[in-house]
Design a protein around this motif. Structure first.
Motif, PDB file in Angstrom:
ATOM      1  N   UNK B 126       0.860  -1.215   0.047  1.00 51.81           N
ATOM      2  CA  UNK B 126       0.131  -0.010  -0.152  1.00 51.81           C
ATOM      3  C   UNK B 126       0.762   1.269   0.054  1.00 51.81           C
ATOM      4  N   UNK B 127       1.928   1.232   0.781  1.00 50.97           N
ATOM      5  CA  UNK B 127       2.772   2.417   1.062  1.00 50.97           C
ATOM      6  C   UNK B 127       3.663   2.532  -0.289  1.00 50.97           C
ATOM      7  N   UNK B 128       4.076   1.340  -0.746  1.00 48.28           N
ATOM      8  CA  UNK B 128       4.930   1.369  -2.020  1.00 48.28           C
ATOM      9  C   UNK B 128       4.364   1.719  -3.309  1.00 48.28           C
ATOM     10  N   UNK B 129       2.877   1.794  -3.266  1.00 48.86           N
ATOM     11  CA  UNK B 129       2.205   2.317  -4.286  1.00 48.86           C
ATOM     12  C   UNK B 129       1.536   3.604  -4.252  1.00 48.86           C
ATOM     13  N   UNK B 130       1.897   4.291  -3.485  1.00 45.27           N
ATOM     14  CA  UNK B 130       1.291   5.732  -3.075  1.00 45.27           C
ATOM     15  C   UNK B 130       1.516   6.699  -4.221  1.00 45.27           C
ATOM     16  N   UNK B 131       2.734   6.366  -4.969  1.00 42.21           N
ATOM     17  CA  UNK B 131       2.662   7.399  -6.037  1.00 42.21           C
ATOM     18  C   UNK B 131       2.275   6.804  -7.294  1.00 42.21           C
ATOM     19  N   UNK B 132       1.136   6.133  -7.334  1.00 42.24           N
ATOM     20  CA  UNK B 132       0.284   5.658  -8.294  1.00 42.24           C
ATOM     21  C   UNK B 132      -0.936   6.005  -8.052  1.00 42.24           C
ATOM     22  N   UNK B 133      -1.703   6.692  -8.926  1.00 40.33           N
ATOM     23  CA  UNK B 133      -2.919   7.107  -8.449  1.00 40.33           C
ATOM     24  C   UNK B 133      -4.036   5.990  -9.283  1.00 40.33           C
ATOM     25  N   UNK B 134      -5.006   5.553  -8.667  1.00 40.19           N
ATOM     26  CA  UNK B 134      -6.107   4.806  -9.488  1.00 40.19           C
ATOM     27  C   UNK B 134      -7.427   5.491  -8.949  1.00 40.19           C
ATOM     28  N   UNK B 135      -8.060   6.129  -9.930  1.00 35.81           N
ATOM     29  CA  UNK B 135      -9.602   6.542  -9.498  1.00 35.81           C
ATOM     30  C   UNK B 135     -10.754   5.618  -9.478  1.00 35.81           C
ATOM     31  N   UNK B 136     -10.334   4.653 -10.051  1.00 34.48           N
ATOM     32  CA  UNK B 136     -11.672   3.672 -10.223  1.00 34.48           C
ATOM     33  C   UNK B 136     -11.752   2.477  -9.337  1.00 34.48           C
ATOM     34  N   UNK B 137     -10.706   1.631  -8.795  1.00 34.27           N
ATOM     35  CA  UNK B 137     -10.674   0.495  -8.151  1.00 34.27           C
ATOM     36  C   UNK B 137     -10.881   0.516  -6.577  1.00 34.27           C
ATOM     37  N   UNK B 138     -10.400   1.699  -6.009  1.00 33.97           N
ATOM     38  CA  UNK B 138     -10.249   1.704  -4.696  1.00 33.97           C
ATOM     39  C   UNK B 138      -9.209   0.871  -4.202  1.00 33.97           C
ATOM     40  N   UNK B 139      -8.302   0.367  -5.062  1.00 30.91           N
ATOM     41  CA  UNK B 139      -7.004  -0.355  -4.681  1.00 30.91           C
ATOM     42  C   UNK B 139      -7.002  -1.841  -4.192  1.00 30.91           C
ATOM     43  N   UNK B 140      -8.194  -2.345  -3.674  1.00 30.80           N
ATOM     44  CA  UNK B 140      -8.193  -3.563  -3.039  1.00 30.80           C
ATOM     45  C   UNK B 140      -7.524  -4.740  -3.922  1.00 30.80           C
ATOM     46  N   UNK B 141      -8.094  -4.705  -5.349  1.00 24.07           N
ATOM     47  CA  UNK B 141      -7.588  -5.785  -6.100  1.00 24.07           C
ATOM     48  C   UNK B 141      -6.275  -5.314  -6.475  1.00 24.07           C
ATOM     49  N   UNK B 142      -5.884  -4.172  -6.619  1.00 24.33           N
ATOM     50  CA  UNK B 142      -4.377  -4.029  -7.235  1.00 24.33           C
ATOM     51  C   UNK B 142      -3.583  -4.697  -5.948  1.00 24.33           C
ATOM     52  N   UNK B 143      -3.863  -4.375  -4.815  1.00 23.53           N
ATOM     53  CA  UNK B 143      -2.880  -4.890  -3.756  1.00 23.53           C
ATOM     54  C   UNK B 143      -2.919  -6.268  -3.990  1.00 23.53           C
ATOM     55  N   UNK B 144      -4.191  -7.077  -4.246  1.00 25.75           N
ATOM     56  CA  UNK B 144      -4.265  -8.245  -4.319  1.00 25.75           C
ATOM     57  C   UNK B 144      -3.458  -8.789  -5.492  1.00 25.75           C
ATOM     58  N   UNK B 145      -3.208  -8.116  -6.566  1.00 21.49           N
ATOM     59  CA  UNK B 145      -2.571  -8.659  -7.697  1.00 21.49           C
ATOM     60  C   UNK B 145      -1.093  -8.301  -7.402  1.00 21.49           C
ATOM     61  N   UNK B 146      -0.686  -7.328  -6.791  1.00 24.53           N
ATOM     62  CA  UNK B 146       0.709  -7.436  -6.422  1.00 24.53           C
ATOM     63  C   UNK B 146       0.943  -8.705  -5.564  1.00 24.53           C
ATOM     64  N   UNK B 147       0.231  -8.853  -4.414  1.00 27.53           N
ATOM     65  CA  UNK B 147       0.741 -10.111  -3.481  1.00 27.53           C
ATOM     66  C   UNK B 147       0.690 -11.313  -4.521  1.00 27.53           C
ATOM     67  N   UNK B 148      -0.340 -11.543  -5.033  1.00 23.94           N
ATOM     68  CA  UNK B 148      -0.285 -12.786  -5.979  1.00 23.94           C
ATOM     69  C   UNK B 148       1.117 -12.780  -7.045  1.00 23.94           C
ATOM     70  N   UNK B 149       1.364 -11.706  -7.644  1.00 30.38           N
ATOM     71  CA  UNK B 149       2.600 -11.665  -8.568  1.00 30.38           C
ATOM     72  C   UNK B 149       3.710 -11.800  -7.584  1.00 30.38           C
ATOM     73  N   UNK B 150       3.797 -11.206  -6.632  1.00 37.07           N
ATOM     74  CA  UNK B 150       4.857 -11.209  -5.490  1.00 37.07           C
ATOM     75  C   UNK B 150       5.378 -12.724  -5.427  1.00 37.07           C
ATOM     76  N   UNK B 151       4.245 -13.521  -4.889  1.00 33.96           N
ATOM     77  CA  UNK B 151       4.670 -14.802  -4.542  1.00 33.96           C
ATOM     78  C   UNK B 151       5.121 -15.681  -5.827  1.00 33.96           C
ATOM     79  N   UNK B 152       4.619 -15.385  -6.934  1.00 32.86           N
ATOM     80  CA  UNK B 152       5.162 -16.055  -8.213  1.00 32.86           C
ATOM     81  C   UNK B 152       6.521 -15.500  -8.487  1.00 32.86           C
ATOM     82  N   UNK B 153       6.839 -14.319  -8.431  1.00 32.64           N
ATOM     83  CA  UNK B 153       8.060 -13.812  -8.760  1.00 32.64           C
ATOM     84  C   UNK B 153       9.322 -14.111  -7.792  1.00 32.64           C
ATOM     85  N   UNK B 154       8.832 -14.363  -6.733  1.00 35.24           N
ATOM     86  CA  UNK B 154       9.785 -14.567  -5.476  1.00 35.24           C
ATOM     87  C   UNK B 154       9.985 -15.948  -5.183  1.00 35.24           C
ATOM     88  N   UNK B 155       9.461 -16.838  -5.928  1.00 40.18           N
ATOM     89  CA  UNK B 155       9.280 -18.244  -6.017  1.00 40.18           C
ATOM     90  C   UNK B 155      10.792 -18.785  -6.174  1.00 40.18           C
TER      91      UNK B 155
END
Lengths: 765, 155
Positions: B126-155
């Motif tokens: 959440x803090x790491x993406x403070x510099x990127x604004x989204x006006x539509x989603x409310x960010x929940x699914x964005x955070x979820x997406x980053x978590x999902x990708x992180x688990x794949x990328x750092x495997x």
């Protein structure tokens, strides 16, 4: 069934978005000899244009020509209804940032640099900037309107308790990430084709044709997608489109106008700021007997859509509560500021904020939990003996579920326990305070103006069994195109990948309404289903005859057509019908039934149904700094039978967060000269990723489907969740209740940290 | 005018450019890579984020000339042919998008965030993406997406 209906499938453009290949208007391939436009804006709020000297502009590098009011052969007007928004100021400027002229150059940068070289002389006139000034000078766009039921004055006089109060509610910048953008391509003879980031291609078509003095048939407008809109690309898209068209006609070259962020924020209208005052009468146990509400809204320099917005604000001034004697009056304040416009909720949010403030004040007066007051005044749920109580404008509320919905949310979110715990916390913690509130939403679905509730669709079946789908709605990120493709695919028993989703185009579906009022799926979904039914009937008749089967036995499912005992692929069926010379192209049309409205009496049934939802929000406030944050949000929202739960949840969450921004951090500040001070994201703060509450539980209410006969029993979801955010403001107020003096503080909106501190200071006095 | 030699998405480009051309304009106009968007012009919204030598940069506040000799990656350059980057895949699957205008910049910022930080908590994202604004989603699914990708990328 192979249908994708009711499934949480991804947005149809998702694959393009994540690869950067989705084309927004400014991304469309533009020829090297195409021209770019910049606006010249007024630097006074109100004044006569004495002289507009553009000599230096014309001499600047790369400049091809300038455009002023004199270049407009037709009507110099960009307004949606009333004819009061000049494309270019003609003799008079009415707000700081109004377009006075445009520069056409070989690059956008050249045009912008050149625009600054204009010498404009004004004779400044006194400007009216605020609601207070407009009221004191009686500067209204029209005489105040009202909606009334029962005998309010008598009701107030007879009530055991009576309370007066007021609230100021700030406006809101749309802040769609993609700014306004329009490209005009000159065609043969007088024809013109435009790509515009707009919710209302038909209005663009009309306004461009009127400005050029040509027929609507000579202008076509296309829009594939917008990078957000929220109401801000309804009427506000007219101006850049008209100017791009004027430039294309004058130069014979494609011409593009894309606002930069500063320009966008200065030029375009916003959500109306309101002042609401009330006088309420109620019983010892908080039952509201009579209510008089006065709403004052800042409209800016012209009508734009303010009349309809005021109507919706009045129609939501009672929110989810039955009030026997009620009067609500709206005064449309005319000011020398940008003309305020549509924004998600369209007046509804301000109306509802006013009502929720009243409930909280009653609760504070009686020393009761505000939720108790809310529950005592709800419209009775459907299925109860009292169901069907009328709104102040005379529409019986027959589909209400707010009672059971709030009961469930309150229970699931442990509202009572948490409230008691928070009250105890606040006794022990004078610095970090917490607050909690549960607020409901009842939102009327349909355009207020009955005539707008119509839509068309165009469906072609090709001989390989694929579908070309088009309708009058526009895609702004909400997922409308995905939902309509789901509806269309389902009708033919086809998966969504067999359906081509195509750009909205005035030449394909004419005379469309704006994609607005949350009605995109309701209207265009029904029109699409109607087109599909026409085609299916034609195919069924032909195929039944071929197979000597009963027409009624023909079914479309699993990418097959079942005819009697035969099952043939949809592709083969399409080919057979073509070979049999059956038309495989059809239009569909839908007009919302049962609705009507009498504007003179302010009575009728303007809404086909109501959408319901409720939210519990818990906040924390630092009393020493006013800093605050959302700790937890629980939402229960009724979407009927969801066509796409993933998209619906996206609307609920995004709407709530956008509403929370409106009521907390988003503050529009105008200088004494009428210039917008907060014209960039450096000073205008929309919610960031870290502002979202740590806990946010969103649940779709299981209602068994919309009682109204909507497309697949779904409910509109674009706007209603926005108003769930009233719970944020109520919770903030709860957090500082009784902090310094007894009772409820007069906290206005937005409740910025500064606003909270000033409120606390005011309480101390 | 300045001589610019730059590698964008693995391809070298040599251009004569005006000194005052912004990197974002060079990418969008000269190279016609329109996936990088301009949202606010003032380095606030993050729609224009690209990677310059592996670091997230808001390309609306960097001159193209400053990127001379650099390796730049835009949203168009992160997938491996037909195979999407795990971050792209996650934004798609987790519905981390609505209007899609902020998506390219959001994806680019998120990739660097995950690449540079191990064991990201939800709050870190959440803090790491403070510099990127989204006006539509409310960010929940964005955070979820980053978590999902992180688990794949750092495997």
């Amino acid at each position: 069934m192979s249908s994708d209906l009711n499934k949480p499938i991804a947005h149809d453009s998702a694959a393009l978005y994540v690869t950067g290949t989705a084309k927004f208007t400014d991304d469309i391939l533009f020829p090297d000899d195409g021209l770019h436009i910049a606006l010249g804006l007024s630097s006074v709020a109100h004044g006569k244009l004495v002289n507009v000297d553009l000599q230096e502009v014309l001499k600047a590098e790369g400049v091809v020509c300038c455009l002023t009011a004199e270049d407009i052969k037709g009507r110099n007007d960009a307004s949606p209804v009333f004819g009061d928004d000049p494309v270019f100021a003609d003799g008079l400027v009415s707000y700081h940032g109004q377009s006075v002229f445009a520069v056409v150059a070989h690059s956008a940068k050249q045009a912008r640099i050149a625009a600054l070289k204009a010498q404009i002389t004004y004779e400044e006139l006194p400007a009216i900037l605020t609601i207070e000034e407009a009221i004191s000078q009686n500067n209204l766009l029209r005489a105040p309107h009202h909606i009334e039921a029962g005998s309010v004055d008598k009701g107030l006089e007879g009530a055991p308790h009576r309370l007066q109060g007021q609230i100021k509610i700030g406006g809101q910048e749309h802040f769609y990430l993609e700014g306004q953008a329009a490209i005009a391509f000159p065609g043969e003879a007088a024809e013109l084709h435009l790509h515009v980031s707009t919710q209302h291609p038909t209005e663009i078509q009309h306004k461009v044709a009127e400005a050029l003095g040509i027929g609507f048939h000579q202008v076509s407008v296309q829009v594939r997608r917008m990078g957000g809109a929220f109401g801000g690309k309804e009427s506000q898209a007219n101006l850049p489109a008209i100017i791009a068209a004027l430039a294309a006609v004058k130069t014979g070259k494609p011409a593009k106008l894309v606002y930069d962020r500063d320009e966008d924020m200065r030029v375009t209208g916003k959500r109306h700021d309101f002042q609401i005052s009330y006088d309420v009468g109620f019983t010892n146990d908080g039952k509201i007997l009579a209510l008089n509400v006065e709403q004052f809204l800042r409209c800016g320099m012209s009508f734009d859509l303010s009349a309809a917005i005021a109507d919706r604000a009045m129609m939501h001034a009672e929110n989810a509560y039955f009030i026997p004697d009620m009067r609500v009056t709206a005064s449309l304040c005319k000011t020398h500021t940008p003309s305020n416009t549509a924004f998600r909720g369209f007046g509804g949010p301000q109306g509802i904020m006013g009502m929720e403030r009243i409930i909280d004040d009653i609760a504070a007066t009686l020393g009761l939990d505000p939720l108790v007051i809310r529950q005592r005044n709800f419209y009775p749920d459907k299925g109860t003996s009292e169901s069907g109580k009328p709104t102040p404008y005379g529409q019986p509320v027959t589909d209400c579920v707010i009672g059971q919905l709030v009961d469930r949310l309150s229970r699931d979110a442990h509202y009572q326990t948490r409230r008691l715990e928070i009250i105890k916390w606040n006794k022990d913690n004078p610095v970090l305070r917490r607050g909690i509130a549960l607020t409901p939403v009842k939102f009327g679905i349909s355009f207020n103006k009955t005539m707008l509730n119509q839509a068309g669709a165009l469906v072609h079946i090709y001989t390989d069994g694929t579908i070309h789908l088009n309708h009058g709605g526009t895609e702004m990120g909400q997922g409308l195109f995905t939902k309509i493709a789901q509806i269309c695919g389902d009708a033919f028993g086809l998966p969504i990948d067999r359906v081509a989703i195509t750009p909205t185009h005035t030449g394909k579906v004419p005379n469309s309404s704006a994609t607005a009022a949350s009605s995109g799926t309701d209207l265009n979904g029904m029109a699409t289903a109607a087109a599909a039914e026409t085609l299916k009937a034609r195919m069924a008749t032909y195929l039944a005859a071929q197979y000597q089967a009963d027409v009624a036995s023909v079914r479309f499912a699993d990418a097959q057509v079942y005819v009697g005992d035969e099952a043939i692929s949809f592709a083969k069926a399409a080919m057979m019908c073509w070979q049999g010379r059956i038309s495989l192209s059809a239009t569909g049309f839908y007009a919302t039934p049962e609705i009507h409205w009498d504007p003179d009496k302010a009575k009728g049934v303007p809404f086909y149904y109501f959408a319901y939802g409720a939210a519990v929000t818990e906040v924390a406030v630092d009393r020493l700094t006013g800093e605050n944050r959302l700790l937890r949000v629980d939402i229960l929202h009724d979407v009927g039978r969801s066509i796409n739960p993933a998209l619906d949840r996206g609307q609920i969450e995004g709407g709530f967060i956008q509403g929370a921004g409106w009521l907390t951090t988003e503050e529009l500040v105008y200088g004494k000269d009428g210039r917008l001070q907060t014209h960039a994201p450096a000073t205008y703060k929309i919610p960031a990723c870290s502002d979202r509450p740590a806990i946010m539980n969103i649940t779709l209410f299981e209602s068994g489907g919309n009682p109204a006969d909507t497309i697949h029993k779904s409910k509109a979801v674009g706007e209603p969740p926005f108003m769930l955010a009233t719970s944020v403001h109520s919770a903030l107020r709860h957090a500082i209740e009784g902090l310094i003096t007894e009772g409820m503080p007069n906290l206005d909106a937005p409740a910025t940290a500064e606003q909270l501190l000033m409120t606390l200071k005011g309480m101390a006095r | 005018m300045a001589q610019l030699s730059i590698i964008v998405n693995g391809q070298r480009h040599v251009n004569e450019i005006a000194d005052n051309i912004l990197l974002v304009d060079y990418i969008r106009e000269t190279l016609a890579l329109t996936g990088t968007h301009i949202g606010c012009d003032t380095s606030q919204c993050g729609a224009c984020v690209v990677h310059v030598n592996g670091i997230s940069v808001k390309s609306c506040t960097m001159l193209a000339a400053q990127a001379d000799g650099a390796e730049v990656t835009t949203i168009e350059g992160i997938s491996d042919g037909e195979n999407l980057h795990p971050m792209q895949e996650a934004f798609h699957e987790q519905h981390g998008l609505q209007c899609g205008f902020c998506t390219p910049g959001m994806v680019m910022s998120a990739i660097e965030l995950v690449e540079k930080n191990k064991d990201l908590s939800e709050q870190d994202i959440r803090e790491g993406l403070e510099g990127n604004i989204c006006r539509c989603t409310g960010y929940h699914n964005i955070v979820k997406a980053v978590q999902t990708a992180a688990s794949k990328m750092q495997r």
